[in-house]
Design a protein around this motif. Structure first.
Motif, mmCIF file in Angstrom:
data_model
loop_
_atom_site.group_PDB
_atom_site.id
_atom_site.type_symbol
_atom_site.label_atom_id
_atom_site.label_comp_id
_atom_site.label_asym_id
_atom_site.label_seq_id
_atom_site.Cartn_x
_atom_site.Cartn_y
_atom_site.Cartn_z
ATOM 1 N N ALA A 81 0.636 -1.237 0.120
ATOM 2 C CA ALA A 81 -0.093 0.102 -0.077
ATOM 3 C C ALA A 81 0.872 1.356 -0.006
ATOM 4 C CB ALA A 81 -0.974 -0.043 1.067
ATOM 5 N N ASN A 82 1.768 1.295 1.160
ATOM 6 C CA ASN A 82 2.570 2.699 1.016
ATOM 7 C C ASN A 82 3.728 2.459 0.790
ATOM 8 O OD1 ASN A 82 2.916 0.877 3.247
ATOM 9 N ND2 ASN A 82 3.741 2.322 4.638
ATOM 10 N N ARG A 83 4.113 2.052 -0.416
ATOM 11 C CA ARG A 83 5.273 1.519 -0.884
ATOM 12 C C ARG A 83 6.473 2.840 -1.234
ATOM 13 N NH1 ARG A 83 4.495 -0.110 -7.526
ATOM 14 N NH2 ARG A 83 6.914 -0.232 -7.047
ATOM 15 N N ASP A 84 5.728 4.067 -1.502
ATOM 16 C CA ASP A 84 6.402 5.251 -1.608
ATOM 17 C C ASP A 84 6.630 5.932 -0.243
ATOM 18 O OD1 ASP A 84 7.194 4.958 -4.265
ATOM 19 O OD2 ASP A 84 5.170 5.413 -4.970
ATOM 20 N N THR A 85 5.716 5.631 0.813
ATOM 21 C CA THR A 85 5.730 6.355 2.093
ATOM 22 C C THR A 85 5.848 5.382 3.244
ATOM 23 O OG1 THR A 85 3.286 6.333 1.907
ATOM 24 C CG2 THR A 85 4.422 8.476 1.316
ATOM 25 N N SER A 176 8.190 -1.441 -11.169
ATOM 26 C CA SER A 176 9.166 -2.374 -10.622
ATOM 27 C C SER A 176 9.644 -1.666 -9.328
ATOM 28 C CB SER A 176 10.339 -2.562 -11.579
ATOM 29 O OG SER A 176 11.092 -1.027 -11.508
ATOM 30 N N TRP A 177 10.097 -2.402 -8.499
ATOM 31 C CA TRP A 177 10.595 -1.907 -7.276
ATOM 32 C C TRP A 177 11.854 -1.165 -7.687
ATOM 33 C CZ3 TRP A 177 10.012 -5.934 -2.440
ATOM 34 C CH2 TRP A 177 8.679 -6.006 -2.482
ATOM 35 N N LYS A 178 12.467 -0.474 -6.505
ATOM 36 C CA LYS A 178 13.850 0.047 -6.672
ATOM 37 C C LYS A 178 14.808 -0.928 -6.517
ATOM 38 C CE LYS A 178 13.151 5.040 -5.519
ATOM 39 N NZ LYS A 178 13.922 6.259 -5.079
ATOM 40 N N ASN A 179 14.620 -1.879 -5.650
ATOM 41 C CA ASN A 179 15.548 -2.893 -5.420
ATOM 42 C C ASN A 179 14.746 -4.092 -4.618
ATOM 43 O OD1 ASN A 179 16.128 -2.413 -2.557
ATOM 44 N ND2 ASN A 179 17.120 -0.540 -3.463
ATOM 45 N N SER A 180 15.506 -5.206 -4.464
ATOM 46 C CA SER A 180 14.752 -6.137 -3.905
ATOM 47 C C SER A 180 14.511 -5.831 -2.345
ATOM 48 C CB SER A 180 15.619 -7.573 -3.718
ATOM 49 O OG SER A 180 16.852 -7.254 -3.005
ATOM 50 N N GLY A 181 14.857 -4.813 -1.630
ATOM 51 C CA GLY A 181 14.592 -4.428 -0.187
ATOM 52 C C GLY A 181 13.858 -3.239 -0.238
ATOM 53 N N ASP A 182 13.435 -2.497 -1.367
ATOM 54 C CA ASP A 182 12.817 -1.176 -1.321
ATOM 55 C C ASP A 182 11.531 -1.207 -2.512
ATOM 56 O OD1 ASP A 182 11.975 1.274 -1.381
ATOM 57 O OD2 ASP A 182 13.885 2.295 -1.730
ATOM 58 N N PRO A 183 10.329 -1.319 -1.881
ATOM 59 C CA PRO A 183 9.297 -1.389 -2.829
ATOM 60 C C PRO A 183 8.812 -0.029 -3.692
ATOM 61 C CG PRO A 183 8.512 -1.312 -0.836
ATOM 62 C CD PRO A 183 10.026 -1.438 -0.594
ATOM 63 N N ALA A 184 9.484 0.765 -3.277
ATOM 64 C CA ALA A 184 9.359 2.309 -3.938
ATOM 65 C C ALA A 184 9.435 2.108 -5.455
ATOM 66 C CB ALA A 184 10.387 3.338 -3.477
ATOM 67 N N ARG A 185 8.640 2.941 -6.048
ATOM 68 C CA ARG A 185 8.442 2.921 -7.420
ATOM 69 C C ARG A 185 9.875 3.073 -8.056
ATOM 70 N NH1 ARG A 185 3.173 3.583 -9.128
ATOM 71 N NH2 ARG A 185 1.954 4.351 -7.254
ATOM 72 N N GLY A 186 10.032 1.994 -9.022
ATOM 73 C CA GLY A 186 11.462 1.839 -9.621
ATOM 74 C C GLY A 186 11.461 2.603 -11.167
ATOM 75 N N GLU A 187 12.335 2.237 -11.843
ATOM 76 C CA GLU A 187 12.265 2.697 -13.245
ATOM 77 C C GLU A 187 11.646 2.356 -14.269
ATOM 78 O OE1 GLU A 187 16.839 4.703 -13.903
ATOM 79 O OE2 GLU A 187 16.856 2.300 -13.315
ATOM 80 N N PHE A 188 11.046 0.852 -14.052
ATOM 81 C CA PHE A 188 10.537 0.281 -15.471
ATOM 82 C C PHE A 188 9.059 0.009 -15.057
ATOM 83 C CE2 PHE A 188 14.923 -1.068 -14.988
ATOM 84 C CZ PHE A 188 15.400 -1.151 -16.437
ATOM 85 N N SER A 189 8.496 0.279 -16.092
ATOM 86 C CA SER A 189 6.815 0.029 -16.159
ATOM 87 C C SER A 189 6.409 -0.954 -17.482
ATOM 88 C CB SER A 189 6.169 1.411 -16.462
ATOM 89 O OG SER A 189 6.414 2.461 -15.583
ATOM 90 N N TYR A 190 5.297 -1.606 -16.796
ATOM 91 C CA TYR A 190 4.678 -2.607 -17.794
ATOM 92 C C TYR A 190 3.373 -2.157 -18.004
ATOM 93 C CZ TYR A 190 3.328 -7.680 -19.018
ATOM 94 O OH TYR A 190 2.750 -8.519 -19.682
ATOM 95 N N TYR A 191 2.895 -2.173 -19.216
ATOM 96 C CA TYR A 191 1.513 -1.500 -19.671
ATOM 97 C C TYR A 191 0.945 -1.788 -21.012
ATOM 98 C CZ TYR A 191 4.283 2.197 -21.745
ATOM 99 O OH TYR A 191 5.194 2.728 -22.781
ATOM 100 N N ILE A 192 -0.163 -1.399 -21.425
ATOM 101 C CA ILE A 192 -0.847 -1.667 -22.535
ATOM 102 C C ILE A 192 -0.878 -0.423 -23.432
ATOM 103 C CG2 ILE A 192 -2.897 -2.241 -23.813
ATOM 104 C CD1 ILE A 192 -3.474 -4.231 -21.477
#
Length: 516
Positions: A81-85, A176-192
């Motif tokens: 839920a609060n991946r960025d906060t 994507s996550w930033k890394n395996s220990g940080d679920p904040a929004r990373g660089e990659f997106s997957y979309y239509i």
């Protein structure tokens, strides 16, 4: 007696102290505004497949409210839920407001995270489904007023829908996550991407890095789908306003997740009960040709070639750099003289600038393409049941590759002269060969006749002609003379129009045929 009473009081005091330090765990099936979830409290789905609560990730001290598989070890988180906060301590509270808005607050009642639910629910009721979806309902009604599945993280679970609005382009996406220990929004997106005919993309920021392809009736054209159908069923829905995609397992025993990694790869996993581990089932990009537009326009990427980039028939390299793409050798005639070269087992090109019709046949598709001189290629939109629908490309094609096991046929437009020159050369060579063969045959027959004639004449001059019947000799001479007078039609009929079956061989003067 006093000593015994003192001992019992000490034991009782010690027991009370121990109870005080044992954390009190609450597991809830649902949540209403009068309840809340604290650290070490959990929300559990009906059959216990999923669980939600506060936890830290790997060695991080940050606290997140997450959803994970309840009985799988190690803990596999599928939504945050609060991946960025993140919370800095364990004082966070997850609760449902009176209007039906899920929120997270810290120990000082500061809002850390809240859903963007805009609808006011009179009797809000929150629960965790066995799909891993957190939903808000109005009392006992099944209508969903808010759900976590509309806001995916890095994982696409069965039943979760990827969708894009075709009117304004708004879409949800796996991020994507930033890394395996940080679920904040990373660089990659997957979309239509809904431009042209919809297709799946992975982007790094605004840069396209991998195109999974357009829907071909079974799956996306750049992804091997045959094995997938042994485990899953897929749904792709396209309307004037929206496009959406989801998948479901064929039976409830299949536990699967599909995610985008911090490095931009998509991976599909299946849980193996025997070994109690996740097995990697599918991953992409798979090779160099999966990198978006690696070869430039009007080219084909093929990892089976020494040089993986190759210009399409009718095109030539734009420069010495393979990635610069290709340009036409000869301009199109823009009429019925143009031809279409067939390429098979292809991942179809980028469809973001394409035109399509779901009902048109392939024959009609070719006619439609011929009407527009900028139409460079066409193909069937759906390859099921022999193929249906039409899709066309204009000006240039981008990001096409050979060797896709799930690929299909595509027809590339070229000028007639590009194919006609080689065809005319073949015809000219064939005609020349036939004429040479006829010449050789005529010369052979004439030579044989002349040799026979000389032999007869020699016999007559040597006085041996008395042993030969004069009348027969005349007939033979007549026959030998007649041999050299066959016309072309007779020879053609005798050799079955110079059929290859009657061909005896070929020398410097051309082929030699037997007469039947």
């Amino acid at each position: 007696m006093a000593r015994t009473r003192t001992y019992n009081n000490v034991v009782l005091l010690y027991s009370n102290i121990m109870i005080f330090f044992i954390p009190f765990v609450i597991s809830l099936r649902s949540l209403t505004p009068d309840k809340s979830i604290h650290y070490n409290d959990y929300l559990v789905s009906e059959t216990g497949k999923f669980e939600a609560g506060f936890t830290n990730i790997e060695n991080s001290q940050n606290i997140y409210f997450c959803v994970w598989y309840k009985n799988l070890n190690p803990r596999t988180i599928v939504w945050v839920a609060n991946r960025d906060t993140p919370l800095q301590n364990s004082t966070g509270i997850f609760k449902l407001t009176d209007t039906g808005n899920p929120v997270i607050v810290d120990g000082s009642e500061n809002t850390i995270w809240f859903s963007n639910a805009s609808t006011i629910v009179e009797n809000p009721f929150l629960l965790l489904l066995d799909t891993g979806n957190i939903v808000v309902r109005n009392g006992s009604l099944n209508d969903v007023w808010w759900q976590s599945f509309d806001y995916p993280g890095d994982t696409l679970l069965p039943g979760m829908i990827l969708r894009t609005n075709r009117i304004n382009g708004a879409h949800n996406a796996l991020t994507s996550w930033k890394n395996s220990g940080d679920p904040a929004r990373g660089e990659f997106s997957y979309y239509i991407d809904s431009n042209g005919f919809p297709q799946l993309f992975i982007s790094k920021g605004s840069v396209l890095v991998y195109r999974l392809g357009s829907w071909n009736g079974f799956f996306f054209s750049g992804v091997p789908w045959e094995t997938l159908y042994s485990y899953f069923k897929f749904s792709f829905e396209l309307t004037e306003k929206q496009v959406q995609f989801k998948y479901e397992p064929l039976n409830d025993t299949i536990v699967s997740r599909y995610l985008i990694t911090p490095t931009g790869f998509v991976q599909r996993y299946i849980w193996l009960y025997q070994t109690e581990t996740w097995q990697l089932f599918l991953a992409g990009p798979g090779d160099q040709c999966d990198n978006y537009n690696i070869c430039g326009v009007n080219s084909d990427c093929n990892t089976g070639n020494t040089e993986i980039c190759k210009c399409l028939i009718g095109f030539t390299p734009k420069s010495s750099n393979d990635t610069d793409g290709c340009v036409r050798k000869v301009k199109l005639d823009c009429d019925d003289r143009d031809r279409f070269v067939t390429y098979t087992k292809m991942k179809l090109p980028d469809t973001s600038s394409s035109w399509f019709d779901e009902k048109m046949s392939l024959v009609e598709c070719e006619k439609q393409c011929r009407k527009n001189c900028s139409c460079i290629a066409y193909a069937s939109l759906d390859i099921k049941n022999g193929g249906s629908g039409c899709i066309t490309w204009f000006n240039n094609i981008i990001d096409m590759r050979t060797g896709s096991s799930s690929g299909q046929e595509i027809y590339i437009r070229v000028a007639a002269s590009e194919l006609g020159s080689s065809t005319n050369n073949r015809k000219k060579k064939m005609i020349a060969g036939i004429l040479v063969g006829i010449g050789v045959l005529f010369l052979s027959i004439t030579t044989v006749g002349y040799v026979i004639f000389l032999k007869r004449k020699k016999l007559q001059n040597s006085g041996r002609s008395t042993t030969i019947n004069h009348e027969d000799n005349m007939n033979h001479e007549k026959e030998s003379i007649d041999i050299s007078t066959f016309d072309f039609s007779t020879i053609a009929n005798a050799t079955d129009n110079f059929s290859s079956i009657n061909k005896l061989g070929e020398g410097g003067y051309g082929p030699v045929y037997k007469v039947t």
